[in-house]
Write a protein that holds these residues in place. Structure first.
Motif, PDB file in Angstrom:
ATOM      1  N   THR A   1     -36.957 111.363  -0.586  1.00 46.01           N
ATOM      2  CA  THR A   1     -35.703 112.450  -0.782  1.00 46.01           C
ATOM      3  C   THR A   1     -35.848 113.741  -0.117  1.00 46.01           C
ATOM      4  N   GLN A   2     -37.236 114.189  -0.241  1.00 44.73           N
ATOM      5  CA  GLN A   2     -37.395 115.615   0.437  1.00 44.73           C
ATOM      6  C   GLN A   2     -37.218 115.564   2.031  1.00 44.73           C
ATOM      7  N   LYS A   3     -37.085 114.570   2.605  1.00 47.97           N
ATOM      8  CA  LYS A   3     -36.638 114.794   4.034  1.00 47.97           C
ATOM      9  C   LYS A   3     -35.214 115.079   4.336  1.00 47.97           C
ATOM     10  N   ALA A   4     -34.267 114.769   3.251  1.00 46.50           N
ATOM     11  CA  ALA A   4     -32.979 115.308   3.497  1.00 46.50           C
ATOM     12  C   ALA A   4     -32.957 116.801   3.103  1.00 46.50           C
ATOM     13  N   LEU A   5     -33.881 117.293   2.073  1.00 45.18           N
ATOM     14  CA  LEU A   5     -34.042 118.739   1.726  1.00 45.18           C
ATOM     15  C   LEU A   5     -34.495 119.378   2.976  1.00 45.18           C
ATOM     16  N   ASP A   6     -35.241 118.820   3.606  1.00 43.35           N
ATOM     17  CA  ASP A   6     -35.934 119.666   4.884  1.00 43.35           C
ATOM     18  C   ASP A   6     -34.850 119.832   5.710  1.00 43.35           C
ATOM     19  N   ASN A   7     -34.121 119.046   6.187  1.00 40.39           N
ATOM     20  CA  ASN A   7     -33.211 119.074   7.145  1.00 40.39           C
ATOM     21  C   ASN A   7     -32.202 119.922   6.700  1.00 40.39           C
ATOM     22  N   ALA A   8     -31.854 120.066   5.334  1.00 43.47           N
ATOM     23  CA  ALA A   8     -30.699 121.214   4.853  1.00 43.47           C
ATOM     24  C   ALA A   8     -31.138 122.292   4.742  1.00 43.47           C
ATOM     25  N   LYS A   9     -32.517 122.867   4.884  1.00 40.58           N
ATOM     26  CA  LYS A   9     -32.912 124.009   4.983  1.00 40.58           C
ATOM     27  C   LYS A   9     -32.359 124.838   6.394  1.00 40.58           C
ATOM     28  N   TYR A  10     -31.932 124.000   7.428  1.00 38.63           N
ATOM     29  CA  TYR A  10     -31.464 124.518   8.683  1.00 38.63           C
ATOM     30  C   TYR A  10     -29.983 125.161   8.319  1.00 38.63           C
ATOM     31  N   ALA A  11     -29.363 124.566   7.334  1.00 43.23           N
ATOM     32  CA  ALA A  11     -27.939 124.911   7.131  1.00 43.23           C
ATOM     33  C   ALA A  11     -27.607 126.088   6.103  1.00 43.23           C
ATOM     34  N   VAL A  12     -28.849 126.315   5.257  1.00 42.81           N
ATOM     35  CA  VAL A  12     -28.370 127.089   4.224  1.00 42.81           C
ATOM     36  C   VAL A  12     -28.996 128.567   4.599  1.00 42.81           C
ATOM     37  N   ARG A  13     -28.009 129.719   4.100  1.00 48.00           N
ATOM     38  CA  ARG A  13     -28.664 130.923   4.302  1.00 48.00           C
ATOM     39  C   ARG A  13     -29.662 131.297   3.161  1.00 48.00           C
ATOM     40  N   ASP A  14     -30.554 132.516   3.660  1.00 44.36           N
ATOM     41  CA  ASP A  14     -31.249 132.942   2.762  1.00 44.36           C
ATOM     42  C   ASP A  14     -30.589 133.370   1.377  1.00 44.36           C
TER      43      ASP A  14
ATOM     44  N   HIS B   1     -36.906 130.545   0.230  1.00 43.66           N
ATOM     45  CA  HIS B   1     -35.546 130.986   0.639  1.00 43.66           C
ATOM     46  C   HIS B   1     -34.188 130.653   0.230  1.00 43.66           C
ATOM     47  N   ALA B   2     -34.080 129.637  -0.473  1.00 39.28           N
ATOM     48  CA  ALA B   2     -32.985 129.081  -1.465  1.00 39.28           C
ATOM     49  C   ALA B   2     -33.425 128.344  -2.717  1.00 39.28           C
ATOM     50  N   ASP B   3     -32.222 128.367  -3.616  1.00 40.11           N
ATOM     51  CA  ASP B   3     -32.520 127.655  -5.024  1.00 40.11           C
ATOM     52  C   ASP B   3     -32.299 126.219  -4.594  1.00 40.11           C
ATOM     53  N   ILE B   4     -33.040 125.345  -5.221  1.00 40.90           N
ATOM     54  CA  ILE B   4     -33.106 124.052  -4.901  1.00 40.90           C
ATOM     55  C   ILE B   4     -32.524 123.434  -6.322  1.00 40.90           C
TER      56      ILE B   4
END
Length: 420
Positions: A290-303, A359-362
């Protein structure tokens, strides 16, 4: 607005606030209900960079077909029938064919799982076995120092065929192609050696040129390359919409280019809240996947934003070393520093999560026990809606939200900068 998000085999409904600016980031107009077998047969008839498969193999040769294990969505049971027909046309007998599931460093599979991956009909007439990293052949060392130790049955076969599905990979650029060999047919020590390059900024999703992980993978595979590949691209329903066959590198690049047309999604700005799912089973069996989806999401979330990760994770962490690191640290900064000092396979995914957490809460919505999640740097959420409500309280009434229902396959990129 209401959105249905898949978690395992179920759906949870997210009801967003009217004041929020919501963007759905999903594959762009992918073909639905395609003729999947026709796509594979057409590719087999028009290979890229090689002759037709039936013109390359000979009767009596030992044939190994490498395909994915249960943690991957590659629909082997759909690809194999037309592929086997092509082999049979050339006079190849069933008893000369072995299907190897490239599990890399993953666990052994059950007989039920192997049957599921290829179908009962194929399992009963073709030898189908897991790769074995304890019975290997040493072929050398790459220029980056990665040992090339491959499954003996693969290395000693007369002809090798690689199957795979192509999607974005968070540090190898894309799945598919030579990844069936490294890590598929490889040993844990070699995989660890290769994966240590993931800390290089050039090792990221959607990047091939200059990516040290991908370069090392393809160099390792060149010691004993696949003679022919069949790579497919899937739509959101896990149906085959495109297939590329032929040369291990050329056909793979063709499939990558097709993937980019639909799955590389531009965004105007990063969002306050990103809701991301792997798209359900089998991609979210454990947190390791599931971590793979999280890693792509990092490109969409602001600091300073929040990522809400949705994944069943019914098998828990999915890797002992990954679990050790996920439950052994209370901050991402220390994780990333430690993985740079001493790369450890399994821990690398925990460190990748740690890097995002800086950089973001998870928040995690899953089937894992609450107390287990609370031992990690992730924040427990009992449901998607509750996670959303809690995250919303931190941001203005007009907060921006990006929803990624197929996060493992969707790569957000800023319109100005593209993928880099």
């Amino acid at each position: 607005m209401k959105y249905d998000i898949r978690i395992g085999t179920r759906e949870e409904t997210l009801d967003t606030k009217d004041t929020h600016c919501v963007t759905m980031l999903a594959p762009d107009d992918m073909p639905e209900h395609p003729d999947e077998e026709a796509a594979v047969r057409e590719a087999l008839q028009s290979p890229i960079g090689t002759k037709r498969l039936k013109e390359m193999v000979k009767p009596g040769e030992s044939i190994v077909i490498v395909t994915s294990d249960i943690t991957r969505p590659c629909p082997s049971w759909k690809i194999l029938p037309p592929l086997l027909d092509e082999l049979h046309e050339a006079g190849v007998r069933n008893e000369d064919i072995t299907v190897l599931f490239g599990r890399g460093s993953h666990r052994n599979q059950t007989e039920e799982e192997k049957r599921h991956l290829v179908s009962d009909e194929i399992y009963d007439r073709i030898r189908c076995e897991d790769s074995d990293f304890e019975n290997t052949v040493h072929l050398g060392v790459t220029s980056r120092g990665t040992p090339v130790d491959l499954d003996r049955r693969y290395a000693e076969a007369d002809f090798r065929i690689l199957l795979g599905n192509v999607e974005y990979h968070y540090f190898a650029g894309y799945s598919g192609g030579a990844k069936a060999v490294m890590p598929g047919m490889s040993v844990p020590a070699a995989i660890q050696s290769n994966h240590r390059f993931m800390t290089d900024p050039a090792a990221c999703a959607g990047k091939l040129k200059g990516n040290p992980v991908r370069a090392d993978i393809e160099e390792a595979a060149s010691f004993c390359p696949g003679d022919f590949i069949v790579n497919v691209v899937l739509n959101a329903h896990k149906e085959i919409v495109y297939a590329a066959c032929g040369d291990m590198t050329a056909a793979h690049r063709d499939a990558c280019a097709y993937l980019d047309r639909f799955y590389r999604r531009p965004i105007d700005e990063r969002a306050d809240i990103v809701v991301v799912s792997q798209g359900g089973a089998p991609k979210d069996l454990n947190l390791y996947q599931t971590q793979k989806a999280l890693d792509n999401a990092k490109y969409a979330v602001r600091d300073g934003g929040t990522i809400i990760v949705c994944g069943s994770c019914k098998e828990g962490f999915g890797n002992a070393r990954f679990e050790e690191w996920m439950t052994g640290y209370d901050n991402g900064k220390q994780m990333t520093e430690d993985i740079r000092k001493h790369f450890i396979l399994g821990a690398h995914k925990a460190a990748a999560i740690g890097a995002v957490s800086m950089h973001a809460d998870i928040m995690l919505v899953s089937d894992m026990e609450p107390e287990t999640v609370k031992k990690t740097i992730l924040k427990y959420a009992p449901s998607l809606q509750e996670a959303y409500e809690k995250a919303s309280a931190k941001y203005p009434a007009d907060a921006s939200v990006i929803i990624m229902p197929y996060g493992g396959s969707t790569l957000p990129c800023m319109k100005e900068t593209g993928n880099e």
